[in-house]
Design a protein around this motif. Structure first.
Motif, PDB file in Angstrom:
ATOM      1  N   SER A 191       0.804  -1.220   0.000  1.00  0.00           N
ATOM      2  CA  SER A 191       0.000   0.000   0.000  1.00  0.00           C
ATOM      3  C   SER A 191       0.839   1.272   0.000  1.00  0.00           C
ATOM      4  CB  SER A 191      -0.949   0.010   1.204  1.00  0.00           C
ATOM      5  OG  SER A 191      -0.207  -0.036   2.408  1.00  0.00           O
ATOM      6  N   THR A 192       2.039   1.204   0.565  1.00  0.00           N
ATOM      7  CA  THR A 192       2.848   2.420   0.698  1.00  0.00           C
ATOM      8  C   THR A 192       3.952   2.534  -0.341  1.00  0.00           C
ATOM      9  OG1 THR A 192       4.458   1.373   2.173  1.00  0.00           O
ATOM     10  CG2 THR A 192       2.489   2.357   3.193  1.00  0.00           C
ATOM     11  N   GLY A 193       4.366   1.419  -0.920  1.00  0.00           N
ATOM     12  CA  GLY A 193       5.481   1.426  -1.858  1.00  0.00           C
ATOM     13  C   GLY A 193       6.828   1.532  -1.175  1.00  0.00           C
ATOM     14  N   ARG A 194       6.837   1.580   0.161  1.00  0.00           N
ATOM     15  CA  ARG A 194       8.082   1.678   0.909  1.00  0.00           C
ATOM     16  C   ARG A 194       8.827   0.347   0.901  1.00  0.00           C
ATOM     17  NH1 ARG A 194       6.302   2.655   6.600  1.00  0.00           N
ATOM     18  NH2 ARG A 194       8.547   2.590   7.009  1.00  0.00           N
ATOM     19  N   ALA A 195      10.134   0.406   1.042  1.00  0.00           N
ATOM     20  CA  ALA A 195      10.950  -0.790   1.243  1.00  0.00           C
ATOM     21  C   ALA A 195      10.843  -1.157   2.719  1.00  0.00           C
ATOM     22  CB  ALA A 195      12.405  -0.524   0.865  1.00  0.00           C
ATOM     23  N   LEU A 196      10.397  -2.371   2.996  1.00  0.00           N
ATOM     24  CA  LEU A 196      10.133  -2.810   4.369  1.00  0.00           C
ATOM     25  C   LEU A 196      10.689  -4.210   4.600  1.00  0.00           C
ATOM     26  CD1 LEU A 196       6.373  -1.748   4.486  1.00  0.00           C
ATOM     27  CD2 LEU A 196       8.264  -0.552   5.639  1.00  0.00           C
ATOM     28  N   VAL A 197      10.960  -4.520   5.844  1.00  0.00           N
ATOM     29  CA  VAL A 197      11.373  -5.878   6.206  1.00  0.00           C
ATOM     30  C   VAL A 197      10.146  -6.777   6.167  1.00  0.00           C
ATOM     31  CG1 VAL A 197      12.252  -7.347   8.064  1.00  0.00           C
ATOM     32  CG2 VAL A 197      13.307  -5.107   7.618  1.00  0.00           C
ATOM     33  N   ASP A 198      10.239  -7.873   5.443  1.00  0.00           N
ATOM     34  CA  ASP A 198       9.146  -8.839   5.376  1.00  0.00           C
ATOM     35  C   ASP A 198       9.083  -9.562   6.715  1.00  0.00           C
ATOM     36  OD1 ASP A 198       7.104 -10.408   4.392  1.00  0.00           O
ATOM     37  OD2 ASP A 198       8.457 -11.847   3.447  1.00  0.00           O
ATOM     38  N   TRP A 199       8.058  -9.258   7.502  1.00  0.00           N
ATOM     39  CA  TRP A 199       8.063  -9.696   8.895  1.00  0.00           C
ATOM     40  C   TRP A 199       7.721 -11.166   9.066  1.00  0.00           C
ATOM     41  CZ3 TRP A 199      10.234  -9.193  13.159  1.00  0.00           C
ATOM     42  CH2 TRP A 199       9.745  -9.874  14.282  1.00  0.00           C
ATOM     43  N   LYS A 200       8.498 -11.815   9.897  1.00  0.00           N
ATOM     44  CA  LYS A 200       8.218 -13.146  10.426  1.00  0.00           C
ATOM     45  C   LYS A 200       9.029 -13.261  11.706  1.00  0.00           C
ATOM     46  CE  LYS A 200       9.527 -14.878   6.595  1.00  0.00           C
ATOM     47  NZ  LYS A 200       9.821 -15.760   5.451  1.00  0.00           N
ATOM     48  N   PRO A 201       8.521 -13.946  12.723  1.00  0.00           N
ATOM     49  CA  PRO A 201       9.259 -14.051  13.991  1.00  0.00           C
ATOM     50  C   PRO A 201      10.673 -14.600  13.836  1.00  0.00           C
ATOM     51  CG  PRO A 201       7.003 -14.818  14.261  1.00  0.00           C
ATOM     52  CD  PRO A 201       7.202 -14.591  12.797  1.00  0.00           C
ATOM     53  N   ALA A 202      10.890 -15.440  12.811  1.00  0.00           N
ATOM     54  CA  ALA A 202      12.213 -16.035  12.604  1.00  0.00           C
ATOM     55  C   ALA A 202      13.279 -14.997  12.293  1.00  0.00           C
ATOM     56  CB  ALA A 202      12.150 -17.063  11.473  1.00  0.00           C
ATOM     57  N   VAL A 203      12.875 -13.757  11.988  1.00  0.00           N
ATOM     58  CA  VAL A 203      13.867 -12.694  11.799  1.00  0.00           C
ATOM     59  C   VAL A 203      14.625 -12.476  13.113  1.00  0.00           C
ATOM     60  CG1 VAL A 203      14.179 -10.219  11.407  1.00  0.00           C
ATOM     61  CG2 VAL A 203      12.675 -11.539   9.911  1.00  0.00           C
ATOM     62  N   VAL A 204      13.894 -12.433  14.209  1.00  0.00           N
ATOM     63  CA  VAL A 204      14.508 -12.193  15.523  1.00  0.00           C
ATOM     64  C   VAL A 204      15.321 -13.398  15.977  1.00  0.00           C
ATOM     65  CG1 VAL A 204      13.980 -11.817  17.973  1.00  0.00           C
ATOM     66  CG2 VAL A 204      12.853 -10.446  16.216  1.00  0.00           C
ATOM     67  N   HIS A 205      14.822 -14.588  15.736  1.00  0.00           N
ATOM     68  CA  HIS A 205      15.595 -15.821  15.981  1.00  0.00           C
ATOM     69  C   HIS A 205      15.054 -16.894  15.042  1.00  0.00           C
ATOM     70  CE1 HIS A 205      17.305 -19.404  17.793  1.00  0.00           C
ATOM     71  NE2 HIS A 205      18.168 -18.619  18.404  1.00  0.00           N
ATOM     72  N   PRO A 206      15.926 -17.636  14.357  1.00  0.00           N
ATOM     73  CA  PRO A 206      15.459 -18.600  13.351  1.00  0.00           C
ATOM     74  C   PRO A 206      14.537 -19.696  13.875  1.00  0.00           C
ATOM     75  CG  PRO A 206      17.815 -18.852  13.776  1.00  0.00           C
ATOM     76  CD  PRO A 206      17.399 -17.575  14.419  1.00  0.00           C
ATOM     77  N   LYS A 207      14.516 -19.919  15.186  1.00  0.00           N
ATOM     78  CA  LYS A 207      13.646 -20.949  15.753  1.00  0.00           C
ATOM     79  C   LYS A 207      12.353 -20.381  16.323  1.00  0.00           C
ATOM     80  CE  LYS A 207      17.279 -24.301  16.853  1.00  0.00           C
ATOM     81  NZ  LYS A 207      17.909 -25.138  17.914  1.00  0.00           N
ATOM     82  N   LEU A 208      12.202 -19.086  16.215  1.00  0.00           N
ATOM     83  CA  LEU A 208      11.010 -18.439  16.761  1.00  0.00           C
ATOM     84  C   LEU A 208       9.866 -18.533  15.759  1.00  0.00           C
ATOM     85  CD1 LEU A 208      10.385 -16.897  19.398  1.00  0.00           C
ATOM     86  CD2 LEU A 208      10.862 -14.779  18.166  1.00  0.00           C
ATOM     87  N   THR A 209       8.702 -18.961  16.219  1.00  0.00           N
ATOM     88  CA  THR A 209       7.528 -19.107  15.368  1.00  0.00           C
ATOM     89  C   THR A 209       6.399 -18.212  15.877  1.00  0.00           C
ATOM     90  OG1 THR A 209       6.778 -21.005  16.684  1.00  0.00           O
ATOM     91  CG2 THR A 209       8.097 -21.475  14.717  1.00  0.00           C
ATOM     92  N   LYS A 210       5.383 -18.070  15.078  1.00  0.00           N
ATOM     93  CA  LYS A 210       4.241 -17.216  15.439  1.00  0.00           C
ATOM     94  C   LYS A 210       3.600 -17.737  16.726  1.00  0.00           C
ATOM     95  CE  LYS A 210      -0.043 -15.249  13.570  1.00  0.00           C
ATOM     96  NZ  LYS A 210       0.364 -13.861  13.825  1.00  0.00           N
ATOM     97  N   GLY A 211       3.389 -16.850  17.672  1.00  0.00           N
ATOM     98  CA  GLY A 211       2.772 -17.214  18.936  1.00  0.00           C
ATOM     99  C   GLY A 211       3.764 -17.619  20.010  1.00  0.00           C
TER     100      GLY A 211
END
Length: 544
Positions: free
Chosen positions: A145-165
């Protein structure tokens, strides 16, 4: 930026250092349009753009996100993602939940829109600090919607073993430590046997207190999905472990780990037929989803072990009786054929089994006169679908009711049949022993759980014929002969291949036994059963 953050860019690689990070309560920052204090410098000020993100956008967006994260600014970091509502609290939890007091994040050279990075953090709990280092990566995308460059969010960004919830925590562990040992007392660790990592975590969660384990101080991931064990990331103070005896054989486990490592996706399980004790379990990739126990996919012709037992029990054929093997056969609206349309003519059923002739099995369906017969045989004799209690999370297979062409597909392990390596290893063990013994990893004396029991055993005459047919498949001109050539003892086998989702190359399945050890393996897109899965199974049988 807060927290004394410094960003140094050297040769295109930037390092973000934050000292004394003060991650506090989280308030969603209303800066998506750069209207709030501390606005997003590069990303929010640019005009709306379209098309793929540029190299500069990838570098700048990653730099800003990692800087905000390391500085203890979760609200700002969240606004640099395409999902700030979910991202902000997870980044905040890195400091609040995990108790990170310092963070240094070093980004590597971007590869397209992906940016790898290394996190070097300091975790402090009750005045004691310990380093925590790991690697992760992020991907930069263009906001819809914004055309901005953004980080594609997923919890694994913070730690590769981190999942949603899931959430990060540092403190006194919730469960006691265990020292898991194999059947001979050899210690089992995730470092030495990577495939056992998730299994050991589940065993600790379930049996740590029962074996007298005392908790230590750790940083861990509190899992979201119910029934999933927590994942320890850093041990600050080791607890006192309780000794937990398992049925694993360290020698067989080592062979299993080495065998599956040769393939991108593979699983293998070994079971002792006379008792149900699980001797080995391994997956590639290791340390993640335990596909060997929890996977669900069509097992191909390895299920013909069950189909053959049913046909023999019903007296529709004998091992030495003639069972025509044409190149193709039609059942209702579906036509089935053999691999490369081979045909054997009028040959003994044992030869059709040994050569894995699909049409010989399907031609007998009309005489069965019960589309649910295969599912009944699988449950009543082989224990499929009886709620196995192995000691950890596992799926015990499914042969759902089917009619007409779908029922015919089930006869050769296709269609709606769902199995994993554990299920097929158990089916093979039952064929060898004659009676289903529920697979298990730890003794039921530990928690009083009730094992599943099949309603009946194979009749002696059927059991003898089935073993003779499996022996024929493992020797001479049988499809499993090459893979089993190096395996000694009283042996039998069954090959299989199964196409899933119209993949170009079928999955390779192989099931076999040698004396009192049975094993089954699946290799993703491995082709013919004897070509890849057969090698895995043979390696484990030789070691066991």
């Amino acid at each position: 930026m807060r927290g004394g953050t410094k960003v140094a860019i050297v040769g295109g690689v930037f390092v973000v250092v934050a000292g004394g990070v003060a991650y506090g309560g989280y308030n969603l920052w209303q800066g998506i349009n750069g209207a709030s204090g501390g606005g997003v410098s590069a990303a929010s000020s640019q005009e709306k753009r379209s098309g793929p993100v540029t190299e500069d956008e990838v570098t700048n967006t990653a730099e800003e996100f990692l800087a905000a994260w390391a500085a203890g600014e979760p609200e700002r970091a969240g606004q640099l993602t395409n999902n700030p509502v979910d991202a902000g609290p997870v980044v905040a939890d890195f400091g609040v939940g995990a108790k990170v007091t310092e963070a240094e994040i070093t980004a590597g050279t971007p590869v397209g829109p992906k940016v790898p990075f290394t996190v070097k953090a300091t975790v402090t709990y009750e005045g004691q600090s310990k380093p925590w280092t790991y690697d992760s990566e992020l991907t930069v995308v263009r906001g819809l919607s914004t055309g901005r460059a953004l980080v594609d969010w997923k919890p694994a960004v913070v730690h590769p073993k981190l999942t949603k919830g899931a959430t990060l925590h540092t403190g006194a562990a919730k469960v006691g430590e265990i020292k898991a040992v194999d059947r001979k007392g050899v210690e089992l660790t995730a470092e030495k046997y990577p495939s056992l990592g998730p299994i050991l975590a589940q065993l600790r969660e379930k049996y740590g207190a029962k074996v007298g384990g005392q908790p230590g101080v750790e940083t861990w991931i509190e899992s979201g999905p119910e029934g999933t064990a927590n994942t320890t990331l850093v041990t600050h103070v080791k607890g006192r472990p309780g000794r937990l005896e398992t049925t694993i054989d360290a020698q067989a486990q080592a062979a299993a780990e080495q065998a599956v490592k040769q393939y991108g996706q593979a699983s293998v399980v070994a079971v002792k037929p006379s008792t149900g004790e699980i001797r080995a379990v391994a997956n590639s990739p290791s340390g993640g989803f335990n596909a060997a126990f929890e996977g669900r996919q069509a097992p191909g012709s390895t299920l013909k072990i069950v189909t053959a037992a049913m046909l023999l029990e019903k007296g529709l054929v004998t091992a030495n009786g003639v069972a025509p093997c044409p190149k193709e056969v039609r059942y209702y609206t579906r036509t089935f054929h053999n691999l490369a349309y081979f045909e054997l003519g009028n040959v003994p059923f044992s030869r059709s089994f040994a050569k894995s002739c699909n049409t010989a099995f399907i031609k007998l369906i009309d005489d069965v006169d019960d589309d649910s017969a295969l599912g009944k045989e699988a449950q009543d004799v082989f224990g499929i679908g009886l709620d196995w209690k192995t000691g950890v999370q596992s799926v015990d297979g499914s042969v759902p009711s089917a009619v007409e062409g779908e029922a015919a597909a089930q006869y050769i392990g296709q269609g709606t049949v769902q199995m994993n390596a554990l299920n097929i290893a158990s089916i093979t063990a039952t064929a060898k022993y004659g009676t289903f013994k529920q697979p298990f990893l730890v003794s039921r004396k530990l928690d009083g759980r009730t094992f599943a029991e099949a309603s009946r055993s194979l009749p002696d005459s059927v059991s003898r014929q089935l073993r003779a047919m499996m022996r024929a498949a493992a020797t001479g001109e049988g499809t499993g002969a090459k893979a089993m050539a190096s395996v000694g003892g009283d042996k039998g086998a069954k090959t299989g291949s199964a196409e899933v989702d119209h993949q170009a190359t079928s999955n390779s399945w192989f099931a076999a036994y040698s004396d009192d050890l049975a094993a089954a393996a699946v290799v993703g897109e491995g082709g013919h059963g004897g070509d890849s899965a057969g090698k895995v199974v043979a390696s484990v049988l030789r070691a066991g």
